[in-house]
Design a protein around this motif. Structure first.
Motif, PDB file in Angstrom:
ATOM      1  N   PHE A  89       8.649   0.312   4.142  1.00 57.02           N
ATOM      2  CA  PHE A  89       9.208  -0.009   2.828  1.00 57.02           C
ATOM      3  C   PHE A  89       9.701  -1.451   2.743  1.00 57.02           C
ATOM      4  O   PHE A  89      10.100  -1.915   1.681  1.00 57.02           O
ATOM      5  N   LEU A 101       8.213  -4.039   0.197  1.00 59.33           N
ATOM      6  CA  LEU A 101       8.536  -3.858  -1.224  1.00 59.33           C
ATOM      7  C   LEU A 101       9.655  -4.790  -1.671  1.00 59.33           C
ATOM      8  O   LEU A 101       9.664  -5.253  -2.812  1.00 59.33           O
ATOM      9  N   ILE A 104       4.997  -3.698  -7.453  1.00 62.47           N
ATOM     10  CA  ILE A 104       3.981  -3.151  -6.545  1.00 62.47           C
ATOM     11  C   ILE A 104       2.831  -2.510  -7.326  1.00 62.47           C
ATOM     12  O   ILE A 104       1.668  -2.641  -6.956  1.00 62.47           O
ATOM     13  N   GLU A 105       3.165  -1.874  -8.475  1.00 57.66           N
ATOM     14  CA  GLU A 105       2.107  -1.266  -9.294  1.00 57.66           C
ATOM     15  C   GLU A 105       1.094  -2.334  -9.705  1.00 57.66           C
ATOM     16  O   GLU A 105      -0.111  -2.104  -9.714  1.00 57.66           O
ATOM     17  N   GLY A 158      -0.453   2.259  -3.158  1.00 60.06           N
ATOM     18  CA  GLY A 158       0.751   1.631  -2.613  1.00 60.06           C
ATOM     19  C   GLY A 158       0.966   2.033  -1.164  1.00 60.06           C
ATOM     20  O   GLY A 158       1.265   1.197  -0.311  1.00 60.06           O
ATOM     21  N   LEU A 185       1.093  -0.684   1.885  1.00 54.96           N
ATOM     22  CA  LEU A 185       2.311  -0.884   2.663  1.00 54.96           C
ATOM     23  C   LEU A 185       2.099  -0.536   4.137  1.00 54.96           C
ATOM     24  O   LEU A 185       2.617  -1.212   5.028  1.00 54.96           O
ATOM     25  N   PRO A 202       5.212   4.678  -3.558  1.00 53.00           N
ATOM     26  CA  PRO A 202       6.222   3.800  -4.194  1.00 53.00           C
ATOM     27  C   PRO A 202       5.731   3.067  -5.448  1.00 53.00           C
ATOM     28  O   PRO A 202       6.527   2.422  -6.123  1.00 53.00           O
ATOM     29  N   THR A 203       4.439   3.174  -5.742  1.00 52.90           N
ATOM     30  CA  THR A 203       3.961   2.533  -6.972  1.00 52.90           C
ATOM     31  C   THR A 203       4.323   3.339  -8.212  1.00 52.90           C
ATOM     32  O   THR A 203       4.038   2.910  -9.320  1.00 52.90           O
ATOM     33  N   LYS A 204       4.930   4.519  -8.036  1.00 55.84           N
ATOM     34  CA  LYS A 204       5.238   5.358  -9.193  1.00 55.84           C
ATOM     35  C   LYS A 204       6.500   4.904  -9.929  1.00 55.84           C
ATOM     36  O   LYS A 204       6.943   5.554 -10.875  1.00 55.84           O
ATOM     37  N   GLY A 205       7.084   3.817  -9.472  1.00 59.75           N
ATOM     38  CA  GLY A 205       8.275   3.307 -10.162  1.00 59.75           C
ATOM     39  C   GLY A 205       9.517   4.136  -9.899  1.00 59.75           C
ATOM     40  O   GLY A 205      10.500   4.035 -10.615  1.00 59.75           O
TER      41      GLY A 205
END
Lengths: 335, 229
Positions: free
Chosen positions: A122, A125, A138-139, A166, A170, B129-132
């Motif tokens: 993590f 991020l 990240i999206e 993602g 990562l 973690p891309t799901k916000g």
């Protein structure tokens, strides 16, 4: 006969299919503890490490595609940013902490000066999304990567299909960072009896063990704990360190003990980069300690060193420089 | 030739029927309500304190779903977590397949992500973690996120943002909910969003974005607003 030939071909095709993923052997240096990173959840392969390396050097991770991880974590300076006391983001934005040097991360369980991040996966991020660093989402990174055939190919060879997520991004970044092991300094060679310290380095080593090693513990040269090392508060930054995360008063002004490996190149020093030279750091420990109630126990008794002794300690610290690490082509910009 | 195809077809159908009967399905539905009507995202509502608000985002995690029979776990769902997003209709339904021979009279799930998943490696699917729903400056999942606009909010764009989460003592915001089940194979959970926002003074508390005492208090309040309909 033809039938056998067919079977043979089929077997070799399957075998080649497995060969596509070449596992990377992570070697634990002699006498080091077991790494804390759980490799079974993210088994290292050459292809994933390469993907992580390409990502590490790609400014696509930042909002305006101008800075990469390597912008602030430069290999030749032990993966930190020389001459920058505080981290330097897109559009010349300045953060509030000194970029840490990256090495031997497989042994770390907490990241950042305050331990805000609890798992290497993590960690990336945080700089990607921090406003003063890459200021990206990240999206959106995933969206940008998806538009590039180069990444489609890299993800395909790393994961067996070209799906970009993602999680995969990562994990690949973790894989590259896990390979950044520095364990070939003169100090290491002396420990393996392949080299010898000079008299001055030997004196410095003994003084180091007496005064410094309870926090900067061998062989990682950090005990991986959070300590208050008696620095006066910077009243512009007002950074209370670990307390921001745990909200415990006893964690006030505690910061993660950094490794001293490659310290020759990782200046400036301290969480806010306030010291440019090792002599200033040593002066702080002998003359500058502020006696907070939660001061690290190892610093409660004053450290008294003559100027010669300080020179000896410095000579020892320079034996922690690992040129093989700093110039290892496996870690450099992927051409 | 035709006959053999027909036989295969019959075999397939009968096989699938036999297998299908070993599992039963239970459908969970999630619905947002505002003043007892379905919540409309992005439309204006008036709160009892005369604040005009609209909700842009409302999403939360449902995890560790279990069926109980007289306080004994009879079924534990293998999917780690579901991200329920009121803006995404397909996310509002969860189909559970459980063995038919297991009787149940209660269902339990976590509202949010527990500590064991919070300290795990980076995960895929709804937990990516891309799901916000992941805090980037400090590790941890956001359990419940509600964002929108409020006339009273002093923020730059008159926004309110409540990101509730936290898995470490003393700010562990995770809530475990348990409801009785009856024989019906469809359970609809409603969340009365108006009751959550009533009592919040958005001129003062318009932003919660880290594990904190407030995050825990609001998470508890939230848990009480889930009802079976």
């Amino acid at each position: 006969m033809k039938k056998y030939l067919f079977v043979l071909i089929a077997i070799s095709v399957v075998f080649c299919g497995f060969k596509l993923q070449s596992t990377f052997d992570f070697t634990i240096p002699n006498g080091w503890p077991k790494p804390t990173y759980d490799f079974s959840k993210n088994p290292l392969t050459d292809e994933k490490i390469l993907l992580g390396r390409v990502l590490f050097y790609d400014p696509i991770l930042s909002k305006n595609n101008t800075i990469s991880c390597a912008s602030c974590h430069s290999q030749y300076t032990a993966f930190t940013h020389v001459d920058h006391a505080l981290s330097h983001g897109i559009e010349d934005r300045i953060g509030n902490r000194n970029t840490p040097a990256l090495m031997n991360l497989a042994w770390h369980t907490n990241f950042m000066w305050d331990g805000a991040i609890h798992h290497l996966d993590f960690q990336s991020l945080a700089p990607i999304e921090n406003h003063d660093e890459m200021d990206e989402k990240i999206e959106h990174v995933i969206l940008k990567l998806n538009q590039l055939p180069r990444y489609k190919n890299l993800f395909f060879s790393a994961y067996g299909d070209s799906l970009i997520t993602g999680e995969r991004t990562l994990k690949a970044l973790s894989q590259f960072m896990l390979t950044l092991v520095s364990a070939n300094s003169k100090y290491d060679k002396v420990m393996q009896q392949k080299d010898t310290f000079t008299q001055q380095e030997q004196n410095g080593y003994l003084l180091f063990k007496q005064h410094c090693s309870s926090c900067h513990t061998e062989p990682l040269f950090t005990n991986l704990q959070f300590e208050n090392n008696g620095l006066p508060v910077d009243t512009i930054l007002n950074d209370w360190g670990r307390m921001r995360i745990t909200q415990k008063a006893t964690d006030s002004l505690k910061f993660k003990v950094p490794t001293l490996r490659n310290i020759e190149f990782s200046f400036p020093y301290m969480h806010d980069g306030r010291f440019k030279k090792l002599s200033q750091v040593l002066h702080h420990y002998t003359n500058g300690i502020v006696h907070y109630s939660n001061l690290s126990p190892a610093l409660k008794q004053p450290i008294i060193l003559t100027s010669n002794q300080k020179v000896d300690i410095t000579a020892f610290l320079l034996t922690l420089t690992d040129k093989e690490f700093l110039f290892n082509k496996q870690f450099s910009y992927p051409r | 030739m035709k006959l053999s195809r027909f036989i295969v077809l019959i075999l397939c159908i009968s096989c699938s029927l036999v297998f299908a009967q070993k599992n039963a399905s239970i459908q969970l539905n999630f619905k947002g309500l505002f003043n007892n009507l379905p919540l409309q995202l992005d439309s204006n509502y008036i709160l009892p304190n005369n604040d005009t608000i609209s909700i842009e985002t409302c999403r939360f995690y449902v995890s560790k779903i279990q069926l109980f029979n007289n306080n004994q776990v009879v079924f534990a769902d293998s999917t780690l977590a579901y991200l329920i997003d009121l803006a995404n209709p397909t996310s509002l339904t969860i189909n559970l397949l459980y063995p038919l021979n297991k009787k149940h009279n209660a269902i339990q799930f976590n509202l949010g992500i527990d500590s064991s998943l919070n300290v795990a490696e980076v995960l895929s699917g709804d937990l990516d973690p891309t799901k916000g729903m992941y805090w980037t400056w400090q590790s941890g999942y956001i359990n419940f996120k509600i964002e929108g606009k409020s006339k009273k909010s002093p923020s730059r764009y008159k926004q309110f943002q409540y990101h509730l989460g936290g898995y470490l003592y003393p700010n562990n915001a995770l809530q475990t909910l348990r409801f009785k089940t009856n024989k019906k194979q469809r359970i609809t959970f409603v969340i009365e969003v108006n009751k959550f926002l009533t009592g919040l003074d958005m001129s003062k508390v318009y932003q919660i974005m880290s594990p904190s005492e407030n995050s825990v208090l609001l998470s508890k309040k939230l848990a009480e607003l889930f009802k079976v309909k």
